[in-house]
Design a protein around this motif. Structure first.
Motif, PDB file in Angstrom:
ATOM      1  N   ALA A  20      19.393  71.552 -30.165  1.00 35.23           N
ATOM      2  CA  ALA A  20      19.932  72.843 -29.719  1.00 35.23           C
ATOM      3  C   ALA A  20      18.920  73.597 -28.864  1.00 35.23           C
ATOM      4  O   ALA A  20      19.268  74.169 -27.815  1.00 35.23           O
ATOM      5  CB  ALA A  20      20.340  73.684 -30.926  1.00 35.23           C
ATOM      6  N   ILE A  21      17.674  73.594 -29.285  1.00 37.08           N
ATOM      7  CA  ILE A  21      16.633  74.327 -28.554  1.00 37.08           C
ATOM      8  C   ILE A  21      16.344  73.675 -27.209  1.00 37.08           C
ATOM      9  O   ILE A  21      16.229  74.360 -26.179  1.00 37.08           O
ATOM     10  CB  ILE A  21      15.357  74.414 -29.415  1.00 37.08           C
ATOM     11  CG1 ILE A  21      15.596  75.363 -30.592  1.00 37.08           C
ATOM     12  CG2 ILE A  21      14.164  74.880 -28.578  1.00 37.08           C
ATOM     13  CD1 ILE A  21      14.524  75.303 -31.652  1.00 37.08           C
ATOM     14  N   LEU A  22      16.233  72.359 -27.191  1.00 37.92           N
ATOM     15  CA  LEU A  22      15.950  71.662 -25.935  1.00 37.92           C
ATOM     16  C   LEU A  22      17.067  71.898 -24.918  1.00 37.92           C
ATOM     17  O   LEU A  22      16.802  72.137 -23.730  1.00 37.92           O
ATOM     18  CB  LEU A  22      15.757  70.169 -26.198  1.00 37.92           C
ATOM     19  CG  LEU A  22      14.456  69.774 -26.914  1.00 37.92           C
ATOM     20  CD1 LEU A  22      14.539  68.344 -27.420  1.00 37.92           C
ATOM     21  CD2 LEU A  22      13.253  69.937 -25.981  1.00 37.92           C
ATOM     22  N   GLU A  23      18.322  71.834 -25.373  1.00 40.88           N
ATOM     23  CA  GLU A  23      19.451  72.069 -24.472  1.00 40.88           C
ATOM     24  C   GLU A  23      19.467  73.518 -23.982  1.00 40.88           C
ATOM     25  O   GLU A  23      19.724  73.795 -22.806  1.00 40.88           O
ATOM     26  CB  GLU A  23      20.762  71.732 -25.173  1.00 40.88           C
ATOM     27  CG  GLU A  23      20.945  70.234 -25.427  1.00 40.88           C
ATOM     28  CD  GLU A  23      22.227  69.921 -26.183  1.00 40.88           C
ATOM     29  OE1 GLU A  23      22.871  70.876 -26.707  1.00 40.88           O
ATOM     30  OE2 GLU A  23      22.588  68.724 -26.261  1.00 40.88           O
ATOM     31  N   TRP A  24      19.204  74.443 -24.871  1.00 44.90           N
ATOM     32  CA  TRP A  24      19.189  75.866 -24.518  1.00 44.90           C
ATOM     33  C   TRP A  24      18.091  76.169 -23.508  1.00 44.90           C
ATOM     34  O   TRP A  24      18.314  76.905 -22.532  1.00 44.90           O
ATOM     35  CB  TRP A  24      19.009  76.690 -25.787  1.00 44.90           C
ATOM     36  CG  TRP A  24      19.105  78.174 -25.599  1.00 44.90           C
ATOM     37  CD1 TRP A  24      20.228  78.944 -25.643  1.00 44.90           C
ATOM     38  CD2 TRP A  24      18.012  79.076 -25.363  1.00 44.90           C
ATOM     39  NE1 TRP A  24      19.911  80.275 -25.446  1.00 44.90           N
ATOM     40  CE2 TRP A  24      18.558  80.376 -25.271  1.00 44.90           C
ATOM     41  CE3 TRP A  24      16.633  78.899 -25.229  1.00 44.90           C
ATOM     42  CZ2 TRP A  24      17.766  81.509 -25.047  1.00 44.90           C
ATOM     43  CZ3 TRP A  24      15.850  80.019 -24.993  1.00 44.90           C
ATOM     44  CH2 TRP A  24      16.412  81.310 -24.910  1.00 44.90           C
ATOM     45  N   CYS A  25      16.916  75.630 -23.739  1.00 47.13           N
ATOM     46  CA  CYS A  25      15.795  75.871 -22.825  1.00 47.13           C
ATOM     47  C   CYS A  25      16.064  75.283 -21.444  1.00 47.13           C
ATOM     48  O   CYS A  25      15.752  75.900 -20.419  1.00 47.13           O
ATOM     49  CB  CYS A  25      14.515  75.287 -23.412  1.00 47.13           C
ATOM     50  SG  CYS A  25      13.835  76.235 -24.800  1.00 47.13           S
ATOM     51  N   GLU A  26      16.670  74.094 -21.417  1.00 40.75           N
ATOM     52  CA  GLU A  26      17.001  73.493 -20.119  1.00 40.75           C
ATOM     53  C   GLU A  26      18.032  74.341 -19.383  1.00 40.75           C
ATOM     54  O   GLU A  26      17.920  74.575 -18.180  1.00 40.75           O
ATOM     55  CB  GLU A  26      17.532  72.075 -20.323  1.00 40.75           C
ATOM     56  CG  GLU A  26      17.839  71.353 -19.021  1.00 40.75           C
ATOM     57  CD  GLU A  26      18.277  69.921 -19.222  1.00 40.75           C
ATOM     58  OE1 GLU A  26      18.454  69.211 -18.228  1.00 40.75           O
ATOM     59  OE2 GLU A  26      18.461  69.519 -20.393  1.00 40.75           O
ATOM     60  N   LYS A  27      19.022  74.822 -20.114  1.00 43.31           N
ATOM     61  CA  LYS A  27      20.080  75.642 -19.508  1.00 43.31           C
ATOM     62  C   LYS A  27      19.523  76.930 -18.919  1.00 43.31           C
ATOM     63  O   LYS A  27      19.962  77.377 -17.845  1.00 43.31           O
ATOM     64  CB  LYS A  27      21.132  75.966 -20.571  1.00 43.31           C
ATOM     65  CG  LYS A  27      22.245  76.891 -20.090  1.00 43.31           C
ATOM     66  CD  LYS A  27      23.228  77.185 -21.212  1.00 43.31           C
ATOM     67  CE  LYS A  27      24.297  78.170 -20.769  1.00 43.31           C
ATOM     68  NZ  LYS A  27      25.248  78.485 -21.878  1.00 43.31           N
TER      69      LYS A  27
END
Length: 301
Positions: free
Chosen positions: A138-145
């Motif tokens: 969740a964090i990796l996807e959020w940070c990329e977004k």
């Protein structure tokens, strides 16, 4: 730099706060302590300021769930709590530049293994390991977004003053004179000092990435027990076959037994992790846990 630190009242959080508070403007978030007193699994925080860096150290650990409800608590705290934190940052329209997540080597799902690096599959099946995997994703996807630099630190056993969990239990057993090794205490485990973790955050934060952090010694239980007693004592050791019999007996007794087959397997299995990535990229030099314990009384209040 303006920093938000979650889990500021936890074992690692206190060390991070001590490392950062003198040089940075740190706002803290935890259930009962700090600037934001919030149960993240129940609430979406409303932030009143911008943060350059978010350090997410809040989470549930140090217990083995015995019921469905206890397993759910790992998901609630570690996954739902993380999602609510991210929603709070989004809703405030105050995106940080950098995000650091305190994860665990439990994501690999290994009870035994040698020199496991960051490329190893995330194969955890237990409630804690699964919750950390889901939070990482969740964090990796959020940070990329949101174009946020993301750092994930996968940590083994943490060592510092007044440690909780298994190390704290080991110290209590030693102090009471009831500690013993199994199979001569040969099994090696990766460990890291909380102070080294706190310092590494600011080494890696501008680059981001996923890192295992350990010392370079990976002490065994015999070395650790001697260090904790100032090398004054060699501890009695139960042969492995006998320990396995006790473990099976504990399986039958259930919660009334301090030991079972799973615990025997963990105590007698080597489990070490590779920290080469952090060392090669940043010339990072972690301190030896054993040397630290010999110099500092980690029982110190």
């Amino acid at each position: 730099m303006n920093i938000l630190l979650t889990g500021a009242n936890g074992f690692l959080g206190r060390s991070i706060l001590e490392e950062t508070s003198e040089n940075y403007n740190v706002k803290t978030l935890s259930r009962t302590f700090g600037d934001y007193k919030i149960f993240l699994e129940k609430q979406i925080p409303v932030f009143r300021e911008n943060f350059d860096l978010v350090i997410h150290a809040a989470g549930k650990a140090h217990s083995i769930p015995k019921t469905v409800l206890e397993k759910k608590e790992f998901n609630d705290v570690n996954v739902v709590g993380t999602l609510n934190l991210l929603k709070g940052l989004e809703q405030s329209n105050m995106m940080p530049k950098q995000f650091v997540f305190i994860s665990s080597v439990a994501v690999y799902g290994k009870d035994l293994g040698f020199n496991i690096d960051e490329e190893y599959p995330l194969a955890a099946l237990d409630a804690y390991g699964l919750s950390k995997i889901q939070a990482e994703i969740a964090i990796l996807e959020w940070c990329e977004k949101h174009n946020v630099i993301c750092t994930v630190l996968r940590l083994p056993l943490l060592v510092g003053k007044r440690p909780p969990g298994n190390l704290g239990a080991m110290i209590k057993a030693i102090d009471k004179g009831i500690y013993f090794n199994i199979d001569n205490g040969k099994a090696r485990k990766s460990m890291i000092l909380v102070t080294d973790v706190a310092k590494f955050i600011f080494i890696a934060v501008n680059s981001g990435g996923i890192f295992n952090l350990t010392d370079d010694v990976h002490p065994n239980f015999n070395e650790l027990s001697k260090a904790l007693s100032n090398n004054e004592k060699s501890y009695f050791s139960i042969p492995l076959p006998i320990a396995k019999v006790f473990g099976k007996l504990g399986d039958v007794l259930g919660n009334h037994s301090p030991i079972n087959s799973v615990k025997v397997k963990k105590i007698t299995s080597n489990l070490t992790f590779n920290n080469s990535k952090a060392k090669q990229l940043f010339n990072w030099k972690p301190k030896s846990v054993l040397e630290y314990i010999k110099m500092v009384d980690i029982r110190d209040l």
